[in-house]
Design an enzyme around this catalytic site. Structure first.
Site, PDB file in Angstrom:
ATOM      1  N   LYS A   2      -6.202 -12.229 -14.385  1.00  0.00           N
ATOM      2  CA  LYS A   2      -5.464 -11.072 -14.064  1.00  0.00           C
ATOM      3  C   LYS A   2      -5.430 -10.266 -15.238  1.00  0.00           C
ATOM      4  CE  LYS A   2      -1.554  -9.532 -11.478  1.00  0.00           C
ATOM      5  NZ  LYS A   2       0.242  -9.743 -11.935  1.00  0.00           N
TER       6      LYS A   2
HETATM    7  O1  G3P Z   1       3.361  -8.151  -8.744  1.00  0.00           O
HETATM    8  C1  G3P Z   1       3.935  -7.548  -9.739  1.00  0.00           C
HETATM    9  C2  G3P Z   1       5.087  -7.605 -10.094  1.00  0.00           C
HETATM   10  O2  G3P Z   1       5.730  -9.145 -10.568  1.00  0.00           O
HETATM   11  C3  G3P Z   1       5.884  -6.688 -10.747  1.00  0.00           C
HETATM   12  O3  G3P Z   1       7.591  -6.498 -10.157  1.00  0.00           O
HETATM   13  O4  G3P Z   1       9.548  -6.067 -10.136  1.00  0.00           O
HETATM   14  O5  G3P Z   1       9.222  -6.599 -12.161  1.00  0.00           O
HETATM   15  O6  G3P Z   1       8.388  -4.046 -11.076  1.00  0.00           O
HETATM   16  P1  G3P Z   1       8.709  -5.869 -10.413  1.00  0.00           P
END
Ligand code: G3P
Length: 219
Positions: free
Chosen positions: A88
């Site tokens: 990534k």
């Molecule tokens: O896949 C990306 C994710 O881990 C971010 O999620 O909920 O932290 O915005 P969030």
């Protein structure tokens, strides 16, 4: 649509894999830190190697370096952990350069932290295997995350990129439904939301009623 789990928690990954529906995993530095805290020990590389053994599909791990040379060095190291690794890289100038270099070495790259469609187009042109638009974080600032996904799917449909649209920052079942309706290639979903997808109160009530009725005439 492929279903990935968005976690580094190996208990959650094993549970989701047992459902027989899991196509891959995405992690990020915050999720790996959370898993180290849950275990009270461990190193990111060890946990990541463990995840790659549990799930045969693509497993994303993020580089921490901010500069091009550092990203490429880390990307090569991460890619050496297992054959199902996806590196990534964030959508920055250095990240796009690293994506080009790593993808030319046949290392799959997931370009992350995408918040507008043209960023996704640039990542696809750089050779990304996946682009990760973050829908929940856009919703958080009152910008409709799924509109971005619709635009990316439309733009990619105009060309012949091999890049897959991986909907990330998924927060609820409606995000998953919308991703599928838009024809996104992948949704990466936290374990809590995967469990929400499985349950419907009418299914539960239906089973209770069928069981109660069947018991009337069976021994
Ligand atoms: O896949 C990306 C994710 O881990 C971010 O999620 O909920 O932290 O915005 P969030």
């Amino acid at each position: 649509m492929k279903l990935f789990i968005d976690t580094a928690n190996t208990e959650e990954i094993r549970a989701a894999a047992a459902l027989g529906l899991l196509d891959g995993v995405t992690t990020n530095p915050s999720l790996l830190a959370k898993e180290i805290e849950r275990r009270g020990r461990g190193r990111q590389e060890e946990i990541f190697a463990e995840i790659c053994e549990i799930v045969p599909g693509p497993v994303s791990a993020e580089v921490l370096a901010a500069d091009y040379e550092g990203m490429v060095r880390e990307g090569r190291e991460i890619a050496g952990i297992a054959s199902n690794v996806v590196v990534k890289c964030p959508l920055t100038e250095a990240g796009l350069r690293a994506t080009r270099t790593l993808s030319e070495e046949d290392i799959a790259v997931n370009v992350t932290l995408i918040f507008q469609p043209i960023q996704a187009l640039l990542a696809a042109k750089a050779g990304a295997a996946f682009v990760s638009p973050f829908v929940g974080r856009l919703d958080d600032i009152s910008a409709p995350g799924m509109s971005m996904v619709a635009d990316i799917v439309e733009v990619f449909g105009n060309y012949s990129f091999a890049t897959e649209v991986l909907v990330a920052s998924v927060r609820n079942p409606v995000h998953v439904l919308d991703a599928a309706r838009l024809g996104a290639d992948v949704a990466t979903i936290p374990y809590g939301v995967i469990k929400q997808l499985l349950h419907h109160p009418l299914t539960t009530i239906g089973i209770e009623r069928f069981t109660a009725d069947a018991k009337k005439y069976t021994g």
